[in-house]
Scaffold this motif. Structure first.
Motif, PDB file in Angstrom:
ATOM      1  N   MET A   1       0.871  -1.198   0.000  1.00 29.90           N
ATOM      2  CA  MET A   1       0.000   0.000   0.000  1.00 29.90           C
ATOM      3  C   MET A   1       0.905   1.245   0.000  1.00 29.90           C
ATOM      4  SD  MET A   1      -2.532   1.326   3.046  1.00 29.90           S
ATOM      5  CE  MET A   1      -1.167   1.643   4.143  1.00 29.90           C
ATOM      6  N   THR A   2       0.708   2.194  -0.954  1.00 27.07           N
ATOM      7  CA  THR A   2       1.539   3.404  -0.945  1.00 27.07           C
ATOM      8  C   THR A   2       0.939   4.393   0.059  1.00 27.07           C
ATOM      9  OG1 THR A   2       0.161   4.272  -2.707  1.00 27.07           O
ATOM     10  CG2 THR A   2       2.234   3.257  -3.379  1.00 27.07           C
ATOM     11  N   VAL A   3       1.826   5.046   0.858  1.00 30.76           N
ATOM     12  CA  VAL A   3       1.352   6.039   1.822  1.00 30.76           C
ATOM     13  C   VAL A   3       1.491   7.420   1.190  1.00 30.76           C
ATOM     14  CG1 VAL A   3       1.752   7.060   4.091  1.00 30.76           C
ATOM     15  CG2 VAL A   3       2.020   4.590   3.766  1.00 30.76           C
ATOM     16  N   CYS A   4       0.356   8.186   1.138  1.00 34.41           N
ATOM     17  CA  CYS A   4       0.391   9.550   0.572  1.00 34.41           C
ATOM     18  C   CYS A   4       1.091  10.466   1.570  1.00 34.41           C
ATOM     19  CB  CYS A   4      -1.025  10.058   0.338  1.00 34.41           C
ATOM     20  SG  CYS A   4      -2.014   8.921  -0.618  1.00 34.41           S
ATOM     21  N   GLU A   5       1.492  11.636   1.057  1.00 37.57           N
ATOM     22  CA  GLU A   5       2.138  12.587   1.977  1.00 37.57           C
ATOM     23  C   GLU A   5       1.089  13.152   2.940  1.00 37.57           C
ATOM     24  OE1 GLU A   5       2.430  15.997  -1.329  1.00 37.57           O
ATOM     25  OE2 GLU A   5       2.856  16.729   0.705  1.00 37.57           O
ATOM     26  N   PHE A   6       1.522  13.495   4.133  1.00 34.56           N
ATOM     27  CA  PHE A   6       0.628  14.053   5.141  1.00 34.56           C
ATOM     28  C   PHE A   6       0.208  15.463   4.757  1.00 34.56           C
ATOM     29  CE2 PHE A   6      -1.386  15.219   8.943  1.00 34.56           C
ATOM     30  CZ  PHE A   6      -0.845  16.402   9.429  1.00 34.56           C
ATOM     31  N   ARG A   7      -1.103  15.778   4.810  1.00 35.22           N
ATOM     32  CA  ARG A   7      -1.597  17.122   4.522  1.00 35.22           C
ATOM     33  C   ARG A   7      -2.472  17.561   5.700  1.00 35.22           C
ATOM     34  NH1 ARG A   7      -1.555  18.076  -1.041  1.00 35.22           N
ATOM     35  NH2 ARG A   7      -1.936  20.265  -0.518  1.00 35.22           N
ATOM     36  N   ALA A   8      -2.025  18.591   6.426  1.00 34.67           N
ATOM     37  CA  ALA A   8      -2.802  19.052   7.598  1.00 34.67           C
ATOM     38  C   ALA A   8      -4.241  19.361   7.185  1.00 34.67           C
ATOM     39  CB  ALA A   8      -2.146  20.307   8.180  1.00 34.67           C
ATOM     40  N   GLY A   9      -5.185  18.865   7.967  1.00 29.05           N
ATOM     41  CA  GLY A   9      -6.601  19.109   7.659  1.00 29.05           C
ATOM     42  C   GLY A   9      -7.040  18.417   6.389  1.00 29.05           C
ATOM     43  N   LEU A  10      -6.216  17.468   5.910  1.00 28.55           N
ATOM     44  CA  LEU A  10      -6.501  16.719   4.659  1.00 28.55           C
ATOM     45  C   LEU A  10      -6.679  17.697   3.498  1.00 28.55           C
ATOM     46  CD1 LEU A  10      -8.938  13.892   5.836  1.00 28.55           C
ATOM     47  CD2 LEU A  10      -6.476  13.729   5.396  1.00 28.55           C
ATOM     48  N   GLU A  11      -6.031  18.866   3.569  1.00 35.43           N
ATOM     49  CA  GLU A  11      -6.204  19.871   2.513  1.00 35.43           C
ATOM     50  C   GLU A  11      -5.816  19.299   1.154  1.00 35.43           C
ATOM     51  OE1 GLU A  11      -4.397  23.599   3.319  1.00 35.43           O
ATOM     52  OE2 GLU A  11      -5.263  24.532   1.527  1.00 35.43           O
ATOM     53  N   GLY A  12      -6.736  19.367   0.199  1.00 34.92           N
ATOM     54  CA  GLY A  12      -6.420  18.912  -1.159  1.00 34.92           C
ATOM     55  C   GLY A  12      -6.413  17.405  -1.324  1.00 34.92           C
ATOM     56  N   VAL A  13      -6.800  16.660  -0.285  1.00 33.96           N
ATOM     57  CA  VAL A  13      -6.784  15.187  -0.379  1.00 33.96           C
ATOM     58  C   VAL A  13      -8.189  14.687  -0.729  1.00 33.96           C
ATOM     59  CG1 VAL A  13      -6.410  13.040   0.897  1.00 33.96           C
ATOM     60  CG2 VAL A  13      -4.941  15.033   1.344  1.00 33.96           C
ATOM     61  N   PRO A  14      -8.376  14.055  -1.884  1.00 35.67           N
ATOM     62  CA  PRO A  14      -9.717  13.537  -2.224  1.00 35.67           C
ATOM     63  C   PRO A  14     -10.103  12.404  -1.263  1.00 35.67           C
ATOM     64  CG  PRO A  14      -8.231  13.526  -4.147  1.00 35.67           C
ATOM     65  CD  PRO A  14      -7.386  13.750  -2.931  1.00 35.67           C
ATOM     66  N   ALA A  15     -11.263  12.487  -0.639  1.00 37.99           N
ATOM     67  CA  ALA A  15     -11.705  11.428   0.286  1.00 37.99           C
ATOM     68  C   ALA A  15     -12.710  10.504  -0.394  1.00 37.99           C
ATOM     69  CB  ALA A  15     -12.358  12.062   1.510  1.00 37.99           C
ATOM     70  N   THR A  16     -13.229  10.930  -1.543  1.00 37.72           N
ATOM     71  CA  THR A  16     -14.236  10.110  -2.210  1.00 37.72           C
ATOM     72  C   THR A  16     -14.353  10.557  -3.659  1.00 37.72           C
ATOM     73  OG1 THR A  16     -16.528   9.296  -2.063  1.00 37.72           O
ATOM     74  CG2 THR A  16     -16.188  11.655  -1.735  1.00 37.72           C
ATOM     75  N   GLN A  17     -15.168   9.834  -4.427  1.00 37.22           N
ATOM     76  CA  GLN A  17     -15.568  10.308  -5.764  1.00 37.22           C
ATOM     77  C   GLN A  17     -17.060  10.572  -5.684  1.00 37.22           C
ATOM     78  OE1 GLN A  17     -13.071   8.243  -9.108  1.00 37.22           O
ATOM     79  NE2 GLN A  17     -13.790   6.641  -7.753  1.00 37.22           N
ATOM     80  N   SER A  18     -17.510  11.735  -6.112  1.00 45.68           N
ATOM     81  CA  SER A  18     -18.920  12.071  -5.942  1.00 45.68           C
ATOM     82  C   SER A  18     -19.417  12.926  -7.097  1.00 45.68           C
ATOM     83  CB  SER A  18     -19.119  12.848  -4.629  1.00 45.68           C
ATOM     84  OG  SER A  18     -20.458  13.299  -4.527  1.00 45.68           O
ATOM     85  N   SER A  19     -20.715  12.767  -7.412  1.00 47.75           N
ATOM     86  CA  SER A  19     -21.314  13.601  -8.477  1.00 47.75           C
ATOM     87  C   SER A  19     -22.393  14.522  -7.905  1.00 47.75           C
ATOM     88  CB  SER A  19     -21.936  12.691  -9.548  1.00 47.75           C
ATOM     89  OG  SER A  19     -22.970  11.895  -8.942  1.00 47.75           O
ATOM     90  N   ILE A  20     -22.397  14.679  -6.600  1.00 48.02           N
ATOM     91  CA  ILE A  20     -23.489  15.428  -5.963  1.00 48.02           C
ATOM     92  C   ILE A  20     -23.345  16.930  -6.144  1.00 48.02           C
ATOM     93  CG2 ILE A  20     -24.663  15.897  -3.757  1.00 48.02           C
ATOM     94  CD1 ILE A  20     -23.815  13.013  -2.948  1.00 48.02           C
ATOM     95  N   SER A  21     -22.156  17.467  -5.831  1.00 46.63           N
ATOM     96  CA  SER A  21     -21.987  18.918  -6.030  1.00 46.63           C
ATOM     97  C   SER A  21     -20.561  19.207  -6.465  1.00 46.63           C
ATOM     98  CB  SER A  21     -22.310  19.697  -4.749  1.00 46.63           C
ATOM     99  OG  SER A  21     -21.368  19.375  -3.731  1.00 46.63           O
ATOM    100  N   PHE A  22     -20.405  20.395  -7.010  1.00 44.67           N
ATOM    101  CA  PHE A  22     -19.101  20.806  -7.550  1.00 44.67           C
ATOM    102  C   PHE A  22     -18.812  22.247  -7.118  1.00 44.67           C
ATOM    103  CE2 PHE A  22     -15.555  21.335 -10.295  1.00 44.67           C
ATOM    104  CZ  PHE A  22     -15.665  22.590 -10.883  1.00 44.67           C
ATOM    105  N   VAL A  23     -17.581  22.478  -6.677  1.00 40.78           N
ATOM    106  CA  VAL A  23     -17.165  23.832  -6.269  1.00 40.78           C
ATOM    107  C   VAL A  23     -15.882  24.182  -7.010  1.00 40.78           C
ATOM    108  CG1 VAL A  23     -16.268  25.222  -4.355  1.00 40.78           C
ATOM    109  CG2 VAL A  23     -18.225  23.722  -3.968  1.00 40.78           C
ATOM    110  N   ASP A  24     -15.843  25.386  -7.596  1.00 36.32           N
ATOM    111  CA  ASP A  24     -14.592  25.923  -8.129  1.00 36.32           C
ATOM    112  C   ASP A  24     -14.269  27.138  -7.266  1.00 36.32           C
ATOM    113  OD1 ASP A  24     -13.133  26.600 -11.334  1.00 36.32           O
ATOM    114  OD2 ASP A  24     -12.742  27.633  -9.438  1.00 36.32           O
ATOM    115  N   GLY A  25     -13.268  26.973  -6.387  1.00 40.79           N
ATOM    116  CA  GLY A  25     -12.977  28.014  -5.404  1.00 40.79           C
ATOM    117  C   GLY A  25     -12.336  29.249  -5.970  1.00 40.79           C
ATOM    118  N   GLN A  26     -11.715  29.122  -7.148  1.00 46.12           N
ATOM    119  CA  GLN A  26     -11.073  30.287  -7.776  1.00 46.12           C
ATOM    120  C   GLN A  26     -12.099  31.136  -8.523  1.00 46.12           C
ATOM    121  OE1 GLN A  26      -7.992  30.996  -7.011  1.00 46.12           O
ATOM    122  NE2 GLN A  26      -7.687  29.048  -5.953  1.00 46.12           N
ATOM    123  N   LYS A  27     -13.068  30.448  -9.146  1.00 48.98           N
ATOM    124  CA  LYS A  27     -14.079  31.169  -9.938  1.00 48.98           C
ATOM    125  C   LYS A  27     -15.366  31.428  -9.151  1.00 48.98           C
ATOM    126  CE  LYS A  27     -12.398  29.077 -14.267  1.00 48.98           C
ATOM    127  NZ  LYS A  27     -12.674  27.939 -15.209  1.00 48.98           N
ATOM    128  N   GLY A  28     -15.444  30.874  -7.924  1.00 55.14           N
ATOM    129  CA  GLY A  28     -16.665  31.088  -7.139  1.00 55.14           C
ATOM    130  C   GLY A  28     -17.864  30.392  -7.745  1.00 55.14           C
TER     131      GLY A  28
END
Ligand code: SDX
Length: 379
Positions: free
Chosen positions: A1-28
């Motif tokens: 099993m490969t271990v991903c790098e640690f990211r505080a608060g899981l920032e930027g780490v995908p926890a799932t795949q989902s089609s429910i909602s989408f956010v683009d934080g740069q374009k609002g």
């Protein structure tokens, strides 16, 4: 099993795949099942939006009518939950009362059939129907009154305002509240939704899932910010005091509630709509002394923190909308929970399809083969 790098608060780490909602934080950008939030806010209702989020389709008129009738039928508060609430301390926070009551629902529906669509639909209907009633019930009980039973002739949004105030709300106010519920319904993998998903991944019952999410939403860094925003505006007290107040907060490295976001680095699209809703309410029902302070605060925060991508989030103007609707400050976050129950349920249902228990790893920083020191030899 490969271990991903640690990211505080899981920032930027995908926890799932989902089609429910989408956010683009740069374009609002915020979309529910691909539909822009601005479209839904202008044309939909909370229950139609909840159906879209949970069952991934816009319901026909008949399907929506059936869904609304089922919710209507299940709105009533169970008398045992009402009696349980009467034992809660009046000074308790309504989010704690909601978390306890949501968990208690599981006592009445203990059979779990997570592979049965009828069981899933029943859980969705019961939770969406009963959360507003439980929030309103505790409000009246802690004031020493008996809860008001919901009225079948009122809409979902109007019913909540009615159960809270015991008066039929103005239709315009009820519509504004319904739009606000839509805006808060779903927002990808935020902390409370993630909490719901982790709890759901053990295949526990949906009532325990909602109770986990309610407890997570209550924190001031998440859903609890709207209550703190209004308290902050009260503390500022005048437009002239905004700048000195802010400079003092920033000097002391203190967070400005209602600003900043893990994903949005521009003004939250929901804050833009909520600000418009607030202005509409003020035009119809009279000005709010805090609005000018809020607008000035937004401008000065942009001047000082805008370059770091810190702008108003959903919690900044929501409190001003709720205040004008007559909702008490400590019910702002429970109202957020009423709405976000739709998103939590959507992710619960989506995850049931291809569930795997959440069990991340860690980067160990402790000792190995350490000695056990007898108590008499310890310093
Ligand atoms: C919600 O995730 C979602 O989608 C949530 C939500 C949803 O719909 O579910 O959108 C709802 O929770 C909205 C957020 C409500 N919370 C608040 O308004 C509380 C105040 N905001 C902050 O605590 C903060 O912005 C968070 C918690 C919202 C986001 O935190 P992050 O992404 O972990 O950012 P961070 O704490 O790492 O901050 C990065 C930098 C820091 O500076 P440095 O330490 O690097 O020097 O930005 C600063 C922070 O100090 N910063 C702020 C700030 N927010 C971030 N500085 C002052 N005031 C703020 N509000």
């Amino acid at each position: 099993m490969t271990v991903c790098e640690f990211r505080a608060g899981l920032e930027g780490v995908p926890a799932t795949q989902s089609s429910i909602s989408f956010v683009d934080g740069q374009k609002g950008i915020l979309e529910y099942r691909g539909i822009p939030i601005q479209e839904l806010a202008a044309k939909s209702t909370f229950l139609e939006t909840a159906y879209l989020l949970i069952w991934n389709e816009l319901p026909t008129r008949d399907v929506l009518a059936d869904f609304e009738h089922e919710i209507q039928y299940h709105r009533r508060l169970k008398y045992r939950i009402r009696d349980m609430m009467k034992c809660f301390p009046e000074s308790g926070h309504p989010m704690d009362a909601l978390q306890a009551s949501a968990a208690a629902l599981g006592l009445f529906y203990s059979k779990r059939a997570l592979d049965d669509p009828a069981y899933i639909r029943a859980a969705v209907v019961r939770i969406l129907a009963k959360v507003p009633t439980m929030v309103a019930a505790f409000q009246l009980i802690r004031k020493g009154n008996d809860p008001v039973q919901p009225r079948d002739d009122l809409s979902y949004a109007a019913n909540f305002l009615y159960m809270l105030s015991e008066q039929e709300p103005d239709p315009f106010a009820a519509r504004i509240f319904d739009v606000s519920l839509m805006l808060h319904a779903e927002h990808t993998i935020n902390a409370s939704t993630f909490s719901a998903m982790v709890t759901a991944s053990t295949l526990t019952d949906p009532y325990a899932v909602i109770a986990s999410a309610v407890g997570t939403l209550a924190g001031p860094l998440h859903g609890g910010a709207s209550e703190e925003v209004v308290e902050m505006l009260e503390e500022i007290g005048s437009v002239e005091n905004v700048r000195p107040f802010l400079e003092d907060r920033l000097e002391r490295k203190q967070r400005i509630m209602g600003f900043g976001h893990r994903v949005y680095k521009v003004k939250d699209p929901r804050a833009i709509i909520l600000q418009q809703l607030a202005e509409q309410l003020f035009e119809k029902f009279g000005q709010d002394k805090f609005y000018d302070i809020a607008v000035e605060l937004e401008q000065v925060v942009e001047e000082k923190l805008g370059h770091r991508g810190i702008f108003p989030n959903v919690d900044f103007y929501s409190g001003l909308v709720y205040r004008k609707l007559g909702i008490p400050t400590d019910l702002f976050t429970p109202v957020f929970a009423i709405s976000r129950a739709a998103g939590w349920l959507a992710h619960w249902k989506e995850q049931l399809g291809e569930n795997r228990i959440f069990r991340p790893t860690q980067i160990y920083t402790g000792l190995h083969s350490a000695p056990y020191v007898p108590i008499d030899e310890r310093q």
